[in-house]
Structure formats: C-alpha cells, structure tokens
Design an enzyme around this catalytic site. Structure first.
Site, mmCIF file in Angstrom:
data_model
loop_
_atom_site.group_PDB
_atom_site.id
_atom_site.type_symbol
_atom_site.label_atom_id
_atom_site.label_comp_id
_atom_site.label_asym_id
_atom_site.label_seq_id
_atom_site.Cartn_x
_atom_site.Cartn_y
_atom_site.Cartn_z
ATOM 1 C CG ASN A 132 -27.673 -23.777 2.557
ATOM 2 O OD1 ASN A 132 -27.102 -24.854 2.347
ATOM 3 N ND2 ASN A 132 -28.492 -23.577 3.591
ATOM 4 C CE LYS A 167 -31.955 -24.506 2.521
ATOM 5 N NZ LYS A 167 -33.216 -24.148 3.162
ATOM 6 C CG HIS A 186 -29.172 -23.196 7.807
ATOM 7 N ND1 HIS A 186 -30.421 -23.753 7.899
ATOM 8 C CD2 HIS A 186 -29.195 -22.391 6.724
ATOM 9 C CE1 HIS A 186 -31.173 -23.294 6.909
ATOM 10 N NE2 HIS A 186 -30.450 -22.465 6.182
ATOM 11 C CD GLU A 239 -32.916 -25.955 6.317
ATOM 12 O OE1 GLU A 239 -31.913 -26.467 5.802
ATOM 13 O OE2 GLU A 239 -33.702 -25.204 5.698
ATOM 14 C CD GLU A 295 -30.384 -18.083 6.407
ATOM 15 O OE1 GLU A 295 -30.490 -17.975 5.177
ATOM 16 O OE2 GLU A 295 -30.196 -19.161 6.977
ATOM 17 N N GLY A 330 -37.400 -21.016 3.087
ATOM 18 C CA GLY A 330 -38.049 -22.065 2.313
ATOM 19 C C GLY A 330 -39.564 -21.962 2.288
ATOM 20 C CB SER A 348 -38.414 -16.681 0.642
ATOM 21 O OG SER A 348 -38.845 -17.860 1.271
HETATM 22 C C1 PEP Z 1 -31.460 -20.907 3.570
HETATM 23 O O1 PEP Z 1 -31.620 -22.103 3.650
HETATM 24 O O2 PEP Z 1 -30.462 -20.393 4.094
HETATM 25 C C2 PEP Z 1 -32.460 -20.118 2.858
HETATM 26 C C3 PEP Z 1 -32.413 -18.822 2.966
HETATM 27 O O3 PEP Z 1 -33.380 -20.813 2.110
HETATM 28 P P1 PEP Z 1 -34.454 -20.184 1.083
HETATM 29 O O4 PEP Z 1 -33.736 -19.153 0.275
HETATM 30 O O5 PEP Z 1 -34.913 -21.344 0.274
HETATM 31 O O6 PEP Z 1 -35.532 -19.577 1.913
#
Ligand code: PEP
Length: 255
Positions: free
Chosen positions: A9, A11, A98, A100, A170, A176, A216
C-alpha cells in the site's frame, strides 16, 4: 488451498515517475527471485494504475490495485473515482476500509458495505481492512470490534460474492508505528476472524479465505508472522516503498 498474498500500500507517496521506476524494479526482482505460488499486489495512487497494469503484463505473479473507490456507480461526485474506472484500466484489487480512510475520512462500516458492493459489481477484488485501535484493545473490546466490522461491512454478502474478498487484519496501533503485533497476538485474531467466517459461511469458505496481517510488517518480522497457521500474507505500508524490502517480504513464501 487459499492464496498467499503480499500486498503493498503505497498510500499518498511517489510521483508518477518515481512510482513507475519503483514498480519496474520490483517486477524485475519478482521475476528473478520469486519461486512460489504467492501473488504480489501493488496498490498505488490512482494516477499510476494504468501504467503499472501495462508494465505488469506478462508477470503472472504481480497484480495491481487501487487504495479506495467511491460508493456510487457514477454521477456528480467531483473529484471521486469509481470502481468501474479502476476496473477499466485493468486493476484487479481495491483496498477498502483502511484505518486511515476510517479515521481521516469518516468511513463507517455501513459506507464500506456499499463500497464493497459496488467494487464487487465491477469485478474488483476488495482487500477489506479491519482492526482495533489501541484504546479498544486496552479496553478489551478488540474481538467485539472485529466482529462488528465483519458483520456490518461484509457479512451481508452472498457466499458467491464473499469468496472474492481478501480480509486484512490491521491493528491500528501497529500501522506506521514500528510496533508490530506479536505473532501470537496476530494469530489469535486471524483464528477468530476465520471462526466468524465459518459461523457465517461454513468451514470450507473460511478455509479458503485469504487473511492478511498489516502493521509495521518488514522483512525481519514477516517470516514469523507468515508462519502462523491463519496468516496468509501481509498488507505492507512503509516497507512497500522499498523494492528490496517489499520483494524480500514476498519471498517469505518462496518454495
Ligand atoms: C498499512 O498502511 O496498511 C500498513 C500496514 O502500514 P505499515 O506497514 O507502514 O505499518
């Protein structure tokens, strides 16, 4: 058996040329180094989609997806992008829900149910994201939150539609932040998600549903996470912006 998937992703990162050059690097590395049946999916900003689909032609382990789609089929929604438009450039997947989008754009389970319907109607495969916040986990509400995200977001689907989904767990506190869920914490929720799917659609559908972990994830922690029986791959944010890291995560499923 269910498919193993590593989805990136991007973003809101990378301008058009940066995106094309990162993707070109990735697909060449995947061609040379990936030996299993896993699928790598790159979910880019809309502006890259058409070009990435063109570049990915002939690379059967690589697919392209969007990060969002609007809940209406078409109309006077200035600035929005429809599922039909995404499909028309050859993208296969779309991330929906997601954290966000839930957090900054107020996307609710009810809205996401509509987005899921429109995406499926246009033959896109949703990567449907669910996950609890830190506050919810600390209040021991995480199982209830996951259950209601499933019930309100996707359990209205008929079985023949549900089987087209990929689910991504998630935990919001791990996205993040550099803090990863432990493999036991992630496995516990993935097993719970599969039990909920089995209760709704039966064991066979549950066994065949790909459930990704996101938060992460990196080349160091991916092997232990992906070795868990109910974790079928990852949704990768930060590490998907580096070709070496992303491809190393994809390679965890090499045979
Ligand atoms: C994500 O945005 O779906 C995500 C898992 O981000 P990160 O791997 O940076 O934590």
């Amino acid at each position: 058996m269910r498919k193993k998937i590593v989805a990136g992703n991007w973003k809101m990162n990378l301008d058009y040329n940066e995106g094309l050059s990162l993707f070109s690097e990735m697909i060449n590395m995947i061609r040379d180094e990936v030996t299993g049946k896993q699928e790598a999916v790159v979910c880019s900003p809309f502006i890259h989609l058409h070009s990435l689909v063109q570049l990915s032609k002939g690379y059967d382990k690589v697919s392209v997806g969007a990060q969002n789609a609007y809940q209406a089929e078409s109309g006077a929604y200035t600035g929005e992008i429809s599922a039909k438009m995404i499909k028309s450039v050859g993208a296969e997947y779309v991330i929906l829900g997601h954290s966000e989008r839930r957090q900054y754009f107020g996307e609710t389970n009810d809205l996401l149910a509509k987005k899921t319907d429109v995406a499926l109607k246009n033959d896109l495969k949703p990567i449907f994201c669910i996950g609890e916040t830190l506050q919810e986990r600390e209040a021991n509400q995480h199982f209830g939150i996951i259950k209601s995200q499933l019930q309100e977001g996707v359990f209205h689907l008929e079985e023949d539609q549900f089987v087209k989904l990929v689910i991504a767990y998630e935990p919001v506190w791990a996205i993040g932040t550099g803090v990863t869920a432990s493999s036991d914490q992630a496995q516990e929720i993935h097993a719970f998600i599969r039990i909920e799917i089995a209760a709704k659609y039966g064991q066979e559908v549950a066994n065949n549903t790909t459930i990704l972990y996101g938060g992460s994830c990196n080349p160091k922690n991916a092997p232990e996470l992906f070795a868990q029986p109910d974790i079928d791959g990852g949704l990768i944010g930060g590490a998907s912006l580096k070709s070496r890291d992303f491809v190393d995560i994809v390679k965890v499923f090499n045979q």
